[in-house]
Design a protein around this motif. Structure first.
Motif, PDB file in Angstrom:
ATOM      1  N   PRO A 189       0.811  -1.237   0.000  1.00 29.52           N
ATOM      2  CA  PRO A 189       0.000   0.000   0.000  1.00 29.52           C
ATOM      3  C   PRO A 189       0.837   1.278   0.000  1.00 29.52           C
ATOM      4  CG  PRO A 189      -0.864  -1.590   1.580  1.00 29.52           C
ATOM      5  CD  PRO A 189       0.449  -2.128   1.117  1.00 29.52           C
ATOM      6  N   LEU A 190       1.934   1.310   0.781  1.00 28.48           N
ATOM      7  CA  LEU A 190       2.750   2.519   0.834  1.00 28.48           C
ATOM      8  C   LEU A 190       3.459   2.760  -0.494  1.00 28.48           C
ATOM      9  CD1 LEU A 190       4.307   2.329   4.417  1.00 28.48           C
ATOM     10  CD2 LEU A 190       2.411   3.747   3.619  1.00 28.48           C
ATOM     11  N   ARG A 191       3.913   1.705  -1.131  1.00 23.36           N
ATOM     12  CA  ARG A 191       4.538   1.860  -2.444  1.00 23.36           C
ATOM     13  C   ARG A 191       3.517   2.333  -3.470  1.00 23.36           C
ATOM     14  NH1 ARG A 191       8.662  -3.314  -3.302  1.00 23.36           N
ATOM     15  NH2 ARG A 191       9.775  -3.114  -1.314  1.00 23.36           N
ATOM     16  N   ALA A 192       2.290   1.832  -3.350  1.00 21.78           N
ATOM     17  CA  ALA A 192       1.231   2.259  -4.276  1.00 21.78           C
ATOM     18  C   ALA A 192       0.933   3.738  -4.097  1.00 21.78           C
ATOM     19  CB  ALA A 192      -0.024   1.421  -4.051  1.00 21.78           C
ATOM     20  N   TYR A 193       0.899   4.195  -2.844  1.00 17.81           N
ATOM     21  CA  TYR A 193       0.641   5.616  -2.584  1.00 17.81           C
ATOM     22  C   TYR A 193       1.756   6.476  -3.156  1.00 17.81           C
ATOM     23  CZ  TYR A 193      -0.068   9.971  -0.035  1.00 17.81           C
ATOM     24  OH  TYR A 193      -0.245  11.299   0.287  1.00 17.81           O
ATOM     25  N   ASN A 194       2.999   6.032  -2.985  1.00 21.37           N
ATOM     26  CA  ASN A 194       4.117   6.782  -3.546  1.00 21.37           C
ATOM     27  C   ASN A 194       4.052   6.793  -5.063  1.00 21.37           C
ATOM     28  OD1 ASN A 194       6.990   7.962  -3.340  1.00 21.37           O
ATOM     29  ND2 ASN A 194       7.313   6.164  -4.609  1.00 21.37           N
ATOM     30  N   ALA A 195       3.657   5.659  -5.670  1.00 21.73           N
ATOM     31  CA  ALA A 195       3.571   5.580  -7.127  1.00 21.73           C
ATOM     32  C   ALA A 195       2.536   6.550  -7.672  1.00 21.73           C
ATOM     33  CB  ALA A 195       3.228   4.149  -7.549  1.00 21.73           C
ATOM     34  N   ILE A 196       1.422   6.704  -6.968  1.00 16.46           N
ATOM     35  CA  ILE A 196       0.388   7.647  -7.386  1.00 16.46           C
ATOM     36  C   ILE A 196       0.944   9.065  -7.419  1.00 16.46           C
ATOM     37  CG2 ILE A 196      -1.788   8.710  -6.700  1.00 16.46           C
ATOM     38  CD1 ILE A 196      -2.641   5.967  -5.635  1.00 16.46           C
ATOM     39  N   ASN A 197       1.683   9.430  -6.371  1.00 12.70           N
ATOM     40  CA  ASN A 197       2.253  10.780  -6.314  1.00 12.70           C
ATOM     41  C   ASN A 197       3.334  10.988  -7.365  1.00 12.70           C
ATOM     42  OD1 ASN A 197       1.209  12.454  -3.836  1.00 12.70           O
ATOM     43  ND2 ASN A 197       1.372  10.359  -3.103  1.00 12.70           N
ATOM     44  N   VAL A 198       4.111   9.941  -7.644  1.00 12.04           N
ATOM     45  CA  VAL A 198       5.131  10.040  -8.686  1.00 12.04           C
ATOM     46  C   VAL A 198       4.475  10.324 -10.034  1.00 12.04           C
ATOM     47  CG1 VAL A 198       6.790   8.694 -10.030  1.00 12.04           C
ATOM     48  CG2 VAL A 198       6.886   8.657  -7.538  1.00 12.04           C
ATOM     49  N   ARG A 199       3.373   9.649 -10.307  1.00 16.27           N
ATOM     50  CA  ARG A 199       2.677   9.879 -11.576  1.00 16.27           C
ATOM     51  C   ARG A 199       2.057  11.270 -11.629  1.00 16.27           C
ATOM     52  NH1 ARG A 199      -0.414   4.456 -13.720  1.00 16.27           N
ATOM     53  NH2 ARG A 199       1.243   2.944 -13.282  1.00 16.27           N
ATOM     54  N   ALA A 200       1.480  11.706 -10.510  1.00 15.39           N
ATOM     55  CA  ALA A 200       0.804  13.000 -10.499  1.00 15.39           C
ATOM     56  C   ALA A 200       1.784  14.164 -10.548  1.00 15.39           C
ATOM     57  CB  ALA A 200      -0.081  13.118  -9.261  1.00 15.39           C
ATOM     58  N   LEU A 201       2.939  14.022  -9.881  1.00 16.81           N
ATOM     59  CA  LEU A 201       3.894  15.118  -9.794  1.00 16.81           C
ATOM     60  C   LEU A 201       4.998  15.031 -10.843  1.00 16.81           C
ATOM     61  CD1 LEU A 201       4.323  15.308  -5.910  1.00 16.81           C
ATOM     62  CD2 LEU A 201       2.782  16.631  -7.365  1.00 16.81           C
ATOM     63  N   GLY A 202       5.100  13.903 -11.514  1.00 20.83           N
ATOM     64  CA  GLY A 202       6.187  13.710 -12.463  1.00 20.83           C
ATOM     65  C   GLY A 202       5.931  14.358 -13.806  1.00 20.83           C
ATOM     66  N   ALA A 203       6.990  14.415 -14.604  1.00 20.91           N
ATOM     67  CA  ALA A 203       6.901  14.971 -15.955  1.00 20.91           C
ATOM     68  C   ALA A 203       7.326  13.943 -16.996  1.00 20.91           C
ATOM     69  CB  ALA A 203       7.764  16.225 -16.075  1.00 20.91           C
ATOM     70  N   ASP A 204       8.419  13.250 -16.748  1.00 16.41           N
ATOM     71  CA  ASP A 204       8.921  12.222 -17.670  1.00 16.41           C
ATOM     72  C   ASP A 204       9.473  11.075 -16.828  1.00 16.41           C
ATOM     73  OD1 ASP A 204       8.739  13.471 -20.444  1.00 16.41           O
ATOM     74  OD2 ASP A 204       9.831  15.016 -19.348  1.00 16.41           O
ATOM     75  N   LEU A 205       8.713  10.009 -16.690  1.00 21.32           N
ATOM     76  CA  LEU A 205       9.130   8.898 -15.847  1.00 21.32           C
ATOM     77  C   LEU A 205      10.277   8.124 -16.501  1.00 21.32           C
ATOM     78  CD1 LEU A 205       5.689   7.503 -14.600  1.00 21.32           C
ATOM     79  CD2 LEU A 205       7.045   9.415 -13.736  1.00 21.32           C
ATOM     80  N   LEU A 206      11.203   7.678 -15.651  1.00 21.06           N
ATOM     81  CA  LEU A 206      12.386   6.966 -16.126  1.00 21.06           C
ATOM     82  C   LEU A 206      12.758   5.908 -15.094  1.00 21.06           C
ATOM     83  CD1 LEU A 206      14.789   6.762 -18.172  1.00 21.06           C
ATOM     84  CD2 LEU A 206      15.987   8.416 -16.700  1.00 21.06           C
ATOM     85  N   THR A 207      13.083   4.707 -15.570  1.00 17.94           N
ATOM     86  CA  THR A 207      13.454   3.618 -14.670  1.00 17.94           C
ATOM     87  C   THR A 207      14.942   3.641 -14.375  1.00 17.94           C
ATOM     88  OG1 THR A 207      11.691   2.226 -15.577  1.00 17.94           O
ATOM     89  CG2 THR A 207      13.419   1.122 -14.335  1.00 17.94           C
ATOM     90  N   VAL A 208      15.281   3.474 -13.098  1.00 11.26           N
ATOM     91  CA  VAL A 208      16.672   3.349 -12.659  1.00 11.26           C
ATOM     92  C   VAL A 208      16.785   2.073 -11.831  1.00 11.26           C
ATOM     93  CG1 VAL A 208      18.542   4.354 -11.314  1.00 11.26           C
ATOM     94  CG2 VAL A 208      17.041   5.840 -12.659  1.00 11.26           C
ATOM     95  N   HIS A 209      17.786   1.261 -12.124  1.00 11.71           N
ATOM     96  CA  HIS A 209      18.002   0.007 -11.400  1.00 11.71           C
ATOM     97  C   HIS A 209      19.284   0.092 -10.594  1.00 11.71           C
ATOM     98  CE1 HIS A 209      19.737  -4.144 -11.097  1.00 11.71           C
ATOM     99  NE2 HIS A 209      18.527  -4.371 -10.631  1.00 11.71           N
ATOM    100  N   VAL A 210      19.219  -0.356  -9.342  1.00 17.02           N
ATOM    101  CA  VAL A 210      20.401  -0.425  -8.484  1.00 17.02           C
ATOM    102  C   VAL A 210      20.625  -1.885  -8.110  1.00 17.02           C
ATOM    103  CG1 VAL A 210      21.487   0.292  -6.329  1.00 17.02           C
ATOM    104  CG2 VAL A 210      19.971   1.881  -7.550  1.00 17.02           C
ATOM    105  N   GLN A 211      21.785  -2.400  -8.473  1.00 19.59           N
ATOM    106  CA  GLN A 211      22.164  -3.757  -8.070  1.00 19.59           C
ATOM    107  C   GLN A 211      22.802  -3.673  -6.691  1.00 19.59           C
ATOM    108  OE1 GLN A 211      21.518  -6.643  -9.826  1.00 19.59           O
ATOM    109  NE2 GLN A 211      22.149  -7.616  -7.907  1.00 19.59           N
TER     110      GLN A 211
END
Length: 254
Positions: A189-211
């Protein structure tokens, strides 16, 4: 086939305008979810929010219009607000192990200043992989830092304790950020809430991976070079050798 030389020029102009005045993928869904949550809380407890539902609705709709008109201006507004209000607050809370939104801290080295930079990010850990959806895409300062030096650290909870874990970050422009986001928020649920805000406040989404370079004996907290830290709270420059800059390519996962 038209022989009018102005036809290709008009098509190119239309394509440029369409690309310029467009809405980022996922933003409308994010805004709708945020507004639904806002008005849902207002229905349960009218007047219980710091900002009224009407004011929040106006803010998010205004950001939507600003995004359509100028993504650069939208990024400037959001980054300024986050830099001087949200980020210092979240860094302070995470420093004392208070994390109501389930975030993590990403530590990079400034590509110009060489100073340590710490930014709150969504917790997208899956085993020894840590996924981040950059809401401002390539415009994010920490994304620039990663492209110049992929060695990073992430402060996140492992077990019952928060630890610094070293890792190698890779920008993944070919990865679908929305699909990746749906994958990492499943049943969180907390990740989902953060994802909603990322979509609403973002401009150009980009994936970053950390090993992540986890230590099996301790569950994490070791440096890129292999030397363990003491306590896990030192800055990057003090607890690991910088060495020569290098990039590690991680195979795409789809």
């Amino acid at each position: 086939m038209s022989l009018d030389p102005a036809v290709p020029a008009r098509k190119n102009l239309t394509a440029r305008l369409s690309a310029r005045f467009s809405v980022p993928r996922g933003m409308i869904v994010g805004v709708l979810f945020v507004l639904a949550l806002t008005w849902g809380l207002y229905a349960i407890q009218p007047g219980g929010s710091i900002l009224s539902a009407e004011v929040q609705t106006g803010i998010y709709l205004g950001l939507l219009v600003l995004t359509i008109c100028s993504r650069r201006a939208k990024v400037l507004v959001i980054r300024t607000f986050q830099r001087y209000t949200l980020n210092p607050l979240f860094r302070l809370l995470l420093a004392i192990s208070i994390n109501p939104l389930g975030l993590a801290i990403l530590e990079t080295r400034g590509h110009r200043s060489g100073k340590i930079r710490r930014n709150p990010v969504g917790n997208g850990r899956q085993g020894d992989s840590f996924w981040i959806i950059a809401e401002h895409g390539s415009r994010a300062g920490w994304v620039h830092n990663i492209r110049h030096d992929p060695r990073v650290r992430v402060r996140l909870r492992i077990g019952l304790r928060y630890r610094w874990v070293s890792g190698i970050a890779t920008v993944r422009p070919d990865d679908d950020p929305l699909a990746r986001q749906r994958q990492i928020i499943a049943w969180h649920p907390l990740r989902a809430y953060n994802a909603i805000n990322v979509r609403a406040l973002g401009a150009d989404l980009l994936t970053v991976h950390v090993q992540l370079q986890l230590d099996p004996a301790r569950g994490g907290d070791r440096t890129v070079g292999g030397d363990r830290t003491v306590g896990g709270d030192r800055a990057m420059g003090g607890d690991r050798a910088m060495g020569e800059r290098h990039a590690v390519k991680v195979p795409l996962q789809s």
